[in-house]
Write an enzyme that holds these catalytic residues in place. Structure first.
Site, PDB file in Angstrom:
ATOM      1  NE  ARG A  99     -44.112  -5.808  29.301  1.00  0.00           N
ATOM      2  CZ  ARG A  99     -44.952  -5.126  30.078  1.00  0.00           C
ATOM      3  NH1 ARG A  99     -45.259  -3.884  29.776  1.00  0.00           N
ATOM      4  NH2 ARG A  99     -45.489  -5.685  31.137  1.00  0.00           N
ATOM      5  CG  HIS A 126     -48.853  -9.751  31.678  1.00  0.00           C
ATOM      6  ND1 HIS A 126     -47.541  -9.842  32.084  1.00  0.00           N
ATOM      7  CD2 HIS A 126     -49.242  -8.478  31.982  1.00  0.00           C
ATOM      8  CE1 HIS A 126     -47.157  -8.692  32.598  1.00  0.00           C
ATOM      9  NE2 HIS A 126     -48.161  -7.850  32.554  1.00  0.00           N
ATOM     10  CD  GLN A 129     -50.623  -7.599  36.331  1.00  0.00           C
ATOM     11  OE1 GLN A 129     -49.780  -6.787  35.957  1.00  0.00           O
ATOM     12  NE2 GLN A 129     -51.307  -7.435  37.461  1.00  0.00           N
ATOM     13  CG  ASP A 217     -55.695  -5.535  30.102  1.00  0.00           C
ATOM     14  OD1 ASP A 217     -55.186  -4.421  30.339  1.00  0.00           O
ATOM     15  OD2 ASP A 217     -55.098  -6.434  29.461  1.00  0.00           O
ATOM     16  CB  CYS A 257     -53.006  -5.920  34.811  1.00  0.00           C
ATOM     17  SG  CYS A 257     -53.349  -5.474  33.104  1.00  0.00           S
ATOM     18  NE  ARG A 285     -46.814  -7.916  37.898  1.00  0.00           N
ATOM     19  CZ  ARG A 285     -46.487  -7.478  36.684  1.00  0.00           C
ATOM     20  NH1 ARG A 285     -47.079  -6.434  36.174  1.00  0.00           N
ATOM     21  NH2 ARG A 285     -45.564  -8.104  35.948  1.00  0.00           N
TER      22      ARG A 285
HETATM   23  N1   CP Z   1     -49.420  -4.408  34.399  1.00  0.00           N
HETATM   24  C1   CP Z   1     -48.259  -4.224  33.770  1.00  0.00           C
HETATM   25  O1   CP Z   1     -47.642  -5.160  33.257  1.00  0.00           O
HETATM   26  O2   CP Z   1     -47.846  -2.945  33.748  1.00  0.00           O
HETATM   27  P1   CP Z   1     -46.598  -2.353  32.946  1.00  0.00           P
HETATM   28  O3   CP Z   1     -46.964  -2.393  31.476  1.00  0.00           O
HETATM   29  O4   CP Z   1     -46.437  -0.967  33.471  1.00  0.00           O
HETATM   30  O5   CP Z   1     -45.410  -3.231  33.204  1.00  0.00           O
HETATM   31  N1  NVA Z   2     -53.157  -6.337  27.663  1.00  0.00           N
HETATM   32  C1  NVA Z   2     -52.273  -5.249  27.998  1.00  0.00           C
HETATM   33  C2  NVA Z   2     -51.623  -5.470  29.318  1.00  0.00           C
HETATM   34  C3  NVA Z   2     -50.725  -4.353  29.766  1.00  0.00           C
HETATM   35  C4  NVA Z   2     -50.031  -4.657  31.064  1.00  0.00           C
HETATM   36  C5  NVA Z   2     -51.229  -5.109  26.910  1.00  0.00           C
HETATM   37  O1  NVA Z   2     -50.731  -6.138  26.423  1.00  0.00           O
HETATM   38  O2  NVA Z   2     -50.921  -3.984  26.528  1.00  0.00           O
END
Ligand code: CP
Ligand code: NVA
Length: 298
Positions: A99, A126, A129, A217, A257, A285
């Site tokens: 990430r 993502h 997700q 989101d 999400c 997930r």
């Molecule tokens: N939706 C999602 O990716 O959640 P986290 O940031 O908790 O991993």
């Molecule tokens: N768009 C959000 C998604 C979190 C799971 C972010 O990138 O923070």
């Protein structure tokens, strides 16, 4: 050896099969020893609850082990280049779940690594997700060709992965964002040229008209915290609330999400209502991570 940096790293058939396989894994509470003797490193440069835990548990259900790393506790935080980290970790572990911020960083890692790299979220995409969100839809309404799905809010990483998903799954995707926060033009143009049914507008009411699923989101993604206050004002008309949802199908389902900001992009009464399927989304997930791991490591 292959990577999963974007939904477009899959073939159409593989993407569709992944959803079916993840549902099979869910219904059988699947376990295997596919990853026995293997260790995967999870490198997270941003916070995570769902992605981290579902990968750690999923890897353990497949017999593997994990090492969780953040820049605070490894040399990445002291500027050791990614290409060096990739080559070193490739000699210890059998896969990386990453990430980070720029998609280019993941691509750089992938080009220097000899083990599979999985995108656990970047600023651009993502994919894990959205693949699991497709599972959440599939287990309710398996015929994607009949579905209308709305994306309301920011044209962000999630929106981009939804646009890519629309290339491989035959649903209609309506996206409503403020003009300045529209999805990336190149990602959209590629999807349209590949036959995706995507419609973009700045009018949330138009986007939710008669849809089966409404997705939203956060308005400020990780890394955009200092823009949060200004974004709150700009995005206010894009809140997913009961009034907006009254324009969708009567049986509309609402997706997020998570984490959610109640009272901002979604109201508490919607998030906690019968319309909300966010907890199934979160559960899925786990099942989708296992299906993705199986595809990459079989
Ligand atoms: N939706 C999602 O990716 O959640 P986290 O940031 O908790 O991993
Ligand atoms: N768009 C959000 C998604 C979190 C799971 C972010 O990138 O923070």
């Amino acid at each position: 050896m292959r990577h999963f940096l974007s939904i477009l790293d899959l073939k159409v058939q593989e993407a569709q099969d992944l959803v079916k396989r993840a549902l099979e894994m869910k219904t059988t509470d699947y376990r295997s020893d596919l990853l026995a003797g293997k260790v995967l490193a999870l490198i997270f440069e941003k916070s995570s609850t769902r992605t981290r835990v579902s990968f750690e548990v999923g890897i353990s259900h497949l017999g593997g082990k994990t090492i969780f790393m953040t820049p605070r506790d490894c040399q990445l935080g002291r500027s050791e280049p990614l290409q060096d980290t990739a080559r070193v970790l490739s000699r210890y572990v059998q896969g990386l779940v990453v990430r980070t911020f720029e998609q280019e960083k993941l691509e750089l890692l992938a080009s220097f690594s000899s083990i599979p790299i999985i995108n656990a979220l970047t600023d651009l995409y993502h994919p894990c997700q959205v693949m699991s969100d497709l599972l959440t839809i599939y287990e309710r309404t398996p015929d994607f060709s009949q579905l209308k799905i709305a994306w309301i809010g920011d044209g962000n990483n999630m929106a981009h992965s939804w646009i890519n998903a629309a290339i491989y799954f035959p649903f209609q995707l309506n996206i409503a964002t403020p003009k300045k926060y529209a999805p990336d033009g190149d990602i959209l143009a590629r999807a349209l040229s590949m036959g995706a049914k995507v419609y973009c507008t700045d009018d949330p009411k138009e986007a939710v008209e008669d849809v089966d699923y409404v997705n939203t989101d956060v308005w400020a993604s990780m890394g955009q915290e200092e823009e949060a206050e200004i974004r709150k004002k700009i995005f206010a008309p894009y809140q997913v609330n009961k009034e907006l949802l009254s324009r969708a199908k009567k049986e509309v389902k609402v997706m997020h999400c998570l984490p959610a900001h109640r009272g901002e992009e979604i109201t508490e009464d919607v998030l906690e209502s019968e319309m909300s399927i966010v907890w199934d989304q979160a559960e899925n997930r786990l099942h989708m991570q296992k299906a993705i791991l199986e595809l990459l490591f079989s």
